[in-house]
Design a protein around this motif. Structure first.
Motif, short mmCIF file in Angstrom:
data_model
loop_
_atom_site.label_atom_id
_atom_site.label_comp_id
_atom_site.label_asym_id
_atom_site.label_seq_id
_atom_site.Cartn_x
_atom_site.Cartn_y
_atom_site.Cartn_z
N THR A 1 0.82 -1.15 0.06
CA THR A 1 -0.02 0.08 -0.19
C THR A 1 0.65 1.28 0.03
O THR A 1 0.38 2.32 -0.37
N GLY A 2 2.33 1.02 0.43
CA GLY A 2 3.00 2.35 0.49
C GLY A 2 2.68 3.13 1.39
O GLY A 2 3.41 4.40 1.65
N THR A 3 2.05 2.71 2.44
CA THR A 3 1.73 3.46 3.65
C THR A 3 2.53 3.34 5.00
O THR A 3 2.88 3.84 5.95
N VAL A 4 3.49 1.99 4.84
CA VAL A 4 4.53 1.75 5.62
C VAL A 4 5.81 1.69 4.98
O VAL A 4 5.80 1.32 3.82
N ALA A 5 6.92 1.94 5.75
CA ALA A 5 8.11 1.90 5.00
C ALA A 5 8.85 0.27 4.74
O ALA A 5 9.22 0.04 3.83
N GLU A 6 8.32 -0.50 5.84
CA GLU A 6 8.71 -1.98 5.69
C GLU A 6 7.46 -2.91 5.98
O GLU A 6 6.95 -3.05 7.20
N PRO A 7 6.89 -3.23 4.93
CA PRO A 7 5.53 -3.96 5.21
C PRO A 7 5.85 -5.31 5.82
O PRO A 7 6.87 -5.85 5.59
N SER A 8 4.95 -5.80 6.94
CA SER A 8 5.29 -6.78 7.63
C SER A 8 3.85 -7.85 7.72
O SER A 8 2.62 -7.12 7.68
N ALA A 9 3.92 -8.94 8.53
CA ALA A 9 2.85 -9.65 8.76
C ALA A 9 3.21 -10.54 9.90
O ALA A 9 4.23 -11.24 9.97
N PRO B 1 -2.44 9.63 15.51
CA PRO B 1 -2.38 8.43 15.80
C PRO B 1 -1.84 7.49 14.99
O PRO B 1 -2.18 7.66 13.73
N ALA B 2 -1.19 6.44 15.32
CA ALA B 2 -0.57 5.25 14.44
C ALA B 2 -1.89 4.86 13.81
O ALA B 2 -2.70 4.24 14.70
N ALA B 3 -1.64 3.98 12.70
CA ALA B 3 -2.61 3.28 12.17
C ALA B 3 -2.58 1.98 12.64
O ALA B 3 -1.44 1.49 12.82
N SER C 1 -5.40 -16.69 10.81
CA SER C 1 -5.64 -15.35 11.13
C SER C 1 -4.38 -14.71 10.96
O SER C 1 -3.36 -14.88 11.75
N ILE C 2 -4.29 -13.43 10.08
CA ILE C 2 -3.00 -12.61 9.84
C ILE C 2 -3.27 -11.19 10.01
O ILE C 2 -4.32 -10.84 9.42
N SER C 3 -2.28 -10.56 10.63
CA SER C 3 -2.18 -9.10 10.77
C SER C 3 -1.42 -8.69 9.89
O SER C 3 -0.16 -9.05 9.89
N THR C 4 -1.57 -7.57 9.01
CA THR C 4 -0.50 -6.97 8.01
C THR C 4 -0.45 -5.58 8.08
O THR C 4 -1.48 -4.88 8.57
N PHE C 5 0.58 -5.14 8.00
CA PHE C 5 0.89 -3.65 7.62
C PHE C 5 1.46 -3.41 6.16
O PHE C 5 2.49 -3.82 5.96
N GLY C 6 0.66 -2.65 5.50
CA GLY C 6 1.28 -2.35 4.12
C GLY C 6 1.01 -3.30 3.12
O GLY C 6 1.60 -3.29 2.06
N LEU C 7 0.16 -4.34 3.33
CA LEU C 7 -0.04 -5.45 2.57
C LEU C 7 -1.23 -5.87 2.11
O LEU C 7 -2.23 -5.58 2.96
N VAL D 1 5.27 -14.04 9.39
CA VAL D 1 4.83 -14.52 8.17
C VAL D 1 5.31 -13.91 7.02
O VAL D 1 5.13 -12.69 7.16
N ASP D 2 6.35 -14.54 6.06
CA ASP D 2 7.01 -13.89 5.12
C ASP D 2 6.34 -13.95 3.88
O ASP D 2 6.11 -15.19 3.22
N PHE D 3 6.04 -13.01 3.25
CA PHE D 3 5.54 -13.00 1.81
C PHE D 3 6.61 -12.37 0.70
O PHE D 3 6.17 -12.57 -0.39
N PHE D 4 7.74 -12.44 1.25
CA PHE D 4 8.86 -11.83 0.19
C PHE D 4 10.04 -12.69 -0.06
O PHE D 4 10.81 -12.74 -0.92
N ASN D 5 10.43 -13.39 1.19
CA ASN D 5 11.67 -14.42 1.12
C ASN D 5 11.02 -15.83 1.11
O ASN D 5 11.10 -16.27 2.24
N LEU D 6 10.46 -16.10 0.16
CA LEU D 6 9.86 -17.48 0.01
C LEU D 6 10.86 -18.48 0.02
O LEU D 6 11.89 -18.59 -0.51
#
Length: 225
Positions: free
Chosen positions: A88-96, A163-165, A110-116, A188-193
């Motif tokens: 989404t471009g809203t965070v510098a380093e997307p994570s999950a 406030p932080a999202a 159940s997964i929580s994500t930032f920027g994905l 949970v890693d979506f980039f280094n499979l």
């Protein structure tokens, strides 16, 4: 166990294939053409990579890796996929991470994500195990946290204009089932499979050098549990 990073400066795959196999076995066809099929919910990954061998370092690295695989070592194979989750471009380093604990053989997590943004068909790794999202069951977009008016004022803290999202919350169906019990907060890693594999056939993967220098061998691997 072989870590492909040992040879990553030399061995870069030209192409990469990975697909889930073994979900269905056949009992054979009868005279009228019908076929009895037995569904298996476990399956295993088949992964193949073709390497371009163009110099001495690449040839030696490939030979060493192939020899160790044929001797029975497993390999932590990197899986290359250009169609990962959009960011989404809203965070510098997307994570999950996992929002809740998940049991062995679970097919819903159940997964929580930032920027994905998660979608069916996207793959991810948890540790040495590879999985694929088959369905997004539920999605709660991340919101902006409310101000806490009862919290004491800390004059030494840096001022933040808003406030932080919060994270996006997802419930997704996956295959194959989880290979182990997992705790809440597990990355949970979506980039280094990556996927723990062994060679599929010890007679495959030969490097046939054209003019003694060049080759494009294909290495076929299967997931090991």
């Amino acid at each position: 166990m072989i870590d492909i990073d040992e040879w990553s400066p030399h061995l870069t795959p030209r192409n990469s294939f990975y697909e889930l196999k073994g979900l269905v076995s056949s009992g054979g066809r009868v005279a009228d053409g019908r076929e009895q099929r037995v569904q298996d919910d476990v399956g295993f990954w088949r992964h193949s990579q073709t390497y371009a061998i163009r110099n001495r370092a690449q040839a030696l690295a490939y030979r060493a890796m192939l020899t160790r695989l044929r001797a029975g070592e497993a390999i932590l194979a990197k899986v290359f996929d250009a169609y990962g989750p959009p960011t989404t471009g809203t965070v510098a380093e997307p994570s999950a991470s996992l929002t809740a604990a998940a049991d062995l053989r679970a097919t819903t997590v159940s997964i929580s994500t930032f920027g994905l943004i998660l979608q069916p068909g996207i793959a991810f790794s948890i540790g040495h195990r590879l999985h694929r999202i088959t369905k997004v069951v539920f999605h709660t977009p991340g919101g902006t946290a409310a101000w806490n008016g009862s919290a004491p004022w800390d004059g030494s803290a840096p001022w933040i204009g808003q406030p932080a999202a919060g994270p996006d919350l997802w419930t997704v169906n996956i295959q194959p089932p989880l290979r182990q019990d997992l705790a809440a907060g597990t990355n949970v890693d979506f980039f280094n499979l990556q996927c723990l594999c062994v060679i599929e056939d010890v007679t495959s993967g030969d490097i046939d050098l054209d003019l003694g220098f060049f080759a494009d061998p294909t290495l076929s691997l299967i997931e090991t549990i």
